[in-house]
Enzyme design. Sequence first.
Site, PDB file in Angstrom:
ATOM      1  N   ALA A 250      -1.317-145.708  15.009  1.00 52.37           N
ATOM      2  CA  ALA A 250      -0.866-146.174  13.906  1.00 52.37           C
ATOM      3  C   ALA A 250      -0.386-145.189  13.214  1.00 52.37           C
ATOM      4  O   ALA A 250       0.849-145.096  12.660  1.00 52.37           O
ATOM      5  CB  ALA A 250      -1.751-147.007  13.339  1.00 52.37           C
ATOM      6  N   GLU A 371      -4.536-145.642   6.077  1.00 47.73           N
ATOM      7  CA  GLU A 371      -4.392-144.858   7.409  1.00 47.73           C
ATOM      8  C   GLU A 371      -4.864-143.096   7.239  1.00 47.73           C
ATOM      9  O   GLU A 371      -4.156-142.364   7.874  1.00 47.73           O
ATOM     10  CB  GLU A 371      -3.228-144.916   8.214  1.00 47.73           C
TER      11      GLU A 371
HETATM   12  C1  LIG Z   1      -1.713-151.795   0.839  1.00 49.30           C
HETATM   13  C2  LIG Z   1      -2.898-151.215   1.763  1.00 49.30           C
HETATM   14  C3  LIG Z   1      -3.084-151.788   2.960  1.00 49.30           C
HETATM   15  C4  LIG Z   1      -4.317-151.298   3.538  1.00 49.30           C
HETATM   16  N1  LIG Z   1      -4.307-151.735   5.193  1.00 49.30           N
HETATM   17  C5  LIG Z   1      -5.545-151.535   5.540  1.00 49.30           C
HETATM   18  C6  LIG Z   1      -6.042-152.057   6.678  1.00 49.30           C
HETATM   19  O1  LIG Z   1      -5.264-152.957   7.253  1.00 49.30           O
HETATM   20  N2  LIG Z   1      -7.257-151.996   7.302  1.00 49.30           N
HETATM   21  C7  LIG Z   1      -8.101-151.015   6.808  1.00 49.30           C
HETATM   22  O2  LIG Z   1      -9.051-150.957   7.253  1.00 49.30           O
HETATM   23  N3  LIG Z   1      -7.803-150.449   5.414  1.00 49.30           N
HETATM   24  C8  LIG Z   1      -6.399-150.470   4.986  1.00 49.30           C
HETATM   25  N4  LIG Z   1      -6.166-149.919   3.742  1.00 49.30           N
HETATM   26  C9  LIG Z   1      -7.058-149.126   3.178  1.00 49.30           C
HETATM   27  C10 LIG Z   1      -6.902-147.844   3.232  1.00 49.30           C
HETATM   28  O3  LIG Z   1      -6.924-147.147   4.626  1.00 49.30           O
HETATM   29  C11 LIG Z   1      -7.740-146.751   2.190  1.00 49.30           C
HETATM   30  O4  LIG Z   1      -7.386-147.195   1.053  1.00 49.30           O
HETATM   31  C12 LIG Z   1      -7.805-145.367   2.352  1.00 49.30           C
HETATM   32  O5  LIG Z   1      -8.457-144.921   3.902  1.00 49.30           O
HETATM   33  C13 LIG Z   1      -8.577-144.731   1.538  1.00 49.30           C
HETATM   34  O6  LIG Z   1      -9.713-145.235   0.808  1.00 49.30           O
HETATM   35  P1  LIG Z   1     -10.057-145.426  -0.538  1.00 49.30           P
HETATM   36  O7  LIG Z   1      -8.793-146.205  -1.056  1.00 49.30           O
HETATM   37  O8  LIG Z   1     -11.283-146.072  -0.731  1.00 49.30           O
HETATM   38  O9  LIG Z   1      -9.906-144.134  -1.491  1.00 49.30           O
HETATM   39  P2  LIG Z   1     -10.905-142.912  -1.307  1.00 49.30           P
HETATM   40  O10 LIG Z   1     -11.717-143.042  -0.224  1.00 49.30           O
HETATM   41  O11 LIG Z   1     -12.156-143.699  -2.506  1.00 49.30           O
HETATM   42  O12 LIG Z   1     -10.245-141.943  -2.071  1.00 49.30           O
HETATM   43  C14 LIG Z   1      -9.919-141.680  -3.352  1.00 49.30           C
HETATM   44  C15 LIG Z   1      -9.438-140.270  -3.417  1.00 49.30           C
HETATM   45  O13 LIG Z   1     -10.387-139.360  -3.218  1.00 49.30           O
HETATM   46  C16 LIG Z   1     -10.151-138.445  -2.223  1.00 49.30           C
HETATM   47  N5  LIG Z   1     -11.087-137.953  -1.312  1.00 49.30           N
HETATM   48  C17 LIG Z   1     -11.713-138.836  -0.675  1.00 49.30           C
HETATM   49  N6  LIG Z   1     -12.836-137.986  -0.096  1.00 49.30           N
HETATM   50  C18 LIG Z   1     -12.566-136.802  -0.238  1.00 49.30           C
HETATM   51  C19 LIG Z   1     -13.012-135.503   0.016  1.00 49.30           C
HETATM   52  N7  LIG Z   1     -14.204-135.187   0.986  1.00 49.30           N
HETATM   53  N8  LIG Z   1     -12.101-134.267  -0.218  1.00 49.30           N
HETATM   54  C20 LIG Z   1     -11.318-134.418  -1.307  1.00 49.30           C
HETATM   55  N9  LIG Z   1     -10.586-135.439  -1.791  1.00 49.30           N
HETATM   56  C21 LIG Z   1     -11.240-136.539  -1.157  1.00 49.30           C
HETATM   57  C22 LIG Z   1      -8.935-139.265  -1.611  1.00 49.30           C
HETATM   58  O14 LIG Z   1      -7.926-138.230  -0.649  1.00 49.30           O
HETATM   59  C23 LIG Z   1      -8.342-139.944  -2.473  1.00 49.30           C
HETATM   60  O15 LIG Z   1      -7.400-139.361  -3.273  1.00 49.30           O
HETATM   61  C24 LIG Z   1      -5.110-150.317   3.413  1.00 49.30           C
HETATM   62  C25 LIG Z   1      -4.687-149.594   1.839  1.00 49.30           C
HETATM   63  C26 LIG Z   1      -3.787-150.002   1.097  1.00 49.30           C
HETATM   64  C27 LIG Z   1      -3.330-149.723  -0.142  1.00 49.30           C
END
Ligand SMILES: Cc1cc2nc3c(=O)[nH]c(=O)nc-3n(C[C@H](O)[C@H](O)[C@H](O)COP(=O)(O)OP(=O)(O)OC[C@H]3O[C@@H](n4cnc5c(N)ncnc54)[C@H](O)[C@@H]3O)c2cc1C
Length: 392
Positions: A250, A371
């Site tokens: 993807a 992703e």
């Molecule tokens: C419109 C939309 C569609 C989506 N569709 C899907 C889908 O079909 N299926 C699915 O499973 N998911 C989906 N997602 C979810 C998406 O993959 C997640 O939002 C993404 O993986 C980030 O997770 P989070 O939002 O929980 O952010 P978090 O993991 O909470 O991260 C928040 C911030 O912290 C940073 N961060 C996290 N860990 C670390 C680290 N160790 N070191 C430094 N920085 C860090 C990140 O880079 C980010 O800037 C979708 C999201 C959106 C917005």
Amino acid sequence: MKPDLFQHPDYYLLDDLLSEEHKIVRNTTREWVKRELSPIIEEYAQKSEFPKQIIKGLADIGAFGPYIPTEYGGAGLDQISYGLIMQEIERGDSGIRSTASVQSSLVMYPIWKFGTEEQRKKYLPKLASGELIGCFGLTEPNHGSDPGSMNTHFKDMGDYLLLNGAKMWISNAPFADIAVVWAKDESGRIHGLIVERGMEGFSTPETHNKWSLRASATGELIFDNVKIPKENILPGRSGLGAAMYCLDSARYGIAWGAIGAAMDCYDTALRYAKERIQFDKPIAATQLQQKKLAEMITEITKAQLLTWRLGVLRNEEKATSAQISMAKRNNVAMALQIARDARQILGAMGISGEYSIMRHSMNLESVITYEGTHDIHLLITGADITGIPAFK
Ligand SMILES: Cc1cc2nc3c(=O)[nH]c(=O)nc-3n(C[C@H](O)[C@H](O)[C@H](O)COP(=O)(O)OP(=O)(O)OC[C@H]3O[C@@H](n4cnc5c(N)ncnc54)[C@H](O)[C@@H]3O)c2cc1C
């Protein structure tokens, strides 16, 4: 919305690297986007609704399973053709490309790679034709970048599996017929399960109030003691690596797709800059606007070269996950910067739905997060070159 006058930039004559089949696939998709998507997309994005009537058209152009073998209903194309289809669809809208990406790489791909022959025959032809729509459940309310810590789990009850938990931010969820869901067994090992709409205890509430990917439906997946038949487990591979393998496919498509959004913003801004007169001359005649446009075409060209090479490596089955991370991260950030600069070139018109730029810009704010976030992909490159993962 203005008529779709898109002309694709090809500064380094990259078309010379494409086969006749690649060009036919690209042009067919482009014509479909101009005819079927561009005239309606702004209205659907404004009203925050997925245009379901385009599902058949997406299937007809091969957007569902471009590289899945024809015996399972896929288009049987190579990775460059897959990339070009994603590029052209995202040139229209990232949300529509998201639907095609999820269907192909996150639903059909795991069933093809890790499913049984019965599962392939049961689901793949219907997914390819758009008769069934799928979604992919990995992210949870408390586990995004760290999906390995997921809580969703199932118990072996002898005759069936009992699934509990919740997924969040799931593209296509509100109307998907099936979901490929990643969940832990009693030993904590992650497996892919096919969950079907209608199973008791399974619900998919829609997520509202998005300013991004408004023409894509997003929702939750809630599992409240859902009885899953044992034949719905994907037996071919387990562990988080199985889900990541799908994400590679993807993310590769996204690397191409982001170029499409960038090309559309650049093409719109170039045309506008040549037509818009201020101080008795086109704004394209000013050095400041030329700087923006020249940097845009430079970045688009670099991204095109990176992605074409990645496609060749994918065709040869040599591309690494880290190489895909680099391309996804670079190209999405590039597209977002171009969308922001293009918006400025259009002045006030840049914020209007008359043009596609603001919609692309808002969409790309999701694409840079989903992703794998921009930061996480950088850390993947860091881990790859140093051998030291900094995010764990
Ligand atoms: C419109 C939309 C569609 C989506 N569709 C899907 C889908 O079909 N299926 C699915 O499973 N998911 C989906 N997602 C979810 C998406 O993959 C997640 O939002 C993404 O993986 C980030 O997770 P989070 O939002 O929980 O952010 P978090 O993991 O909470 O991260 C928040 C911030 O912290 C940073 N961060 C996290 N860990 C670390 C680290 N160790 N070191 C430094 N920085 C860090 C990140 O880079 C980010 O800037 C979708 C999201 C959106 C917005």
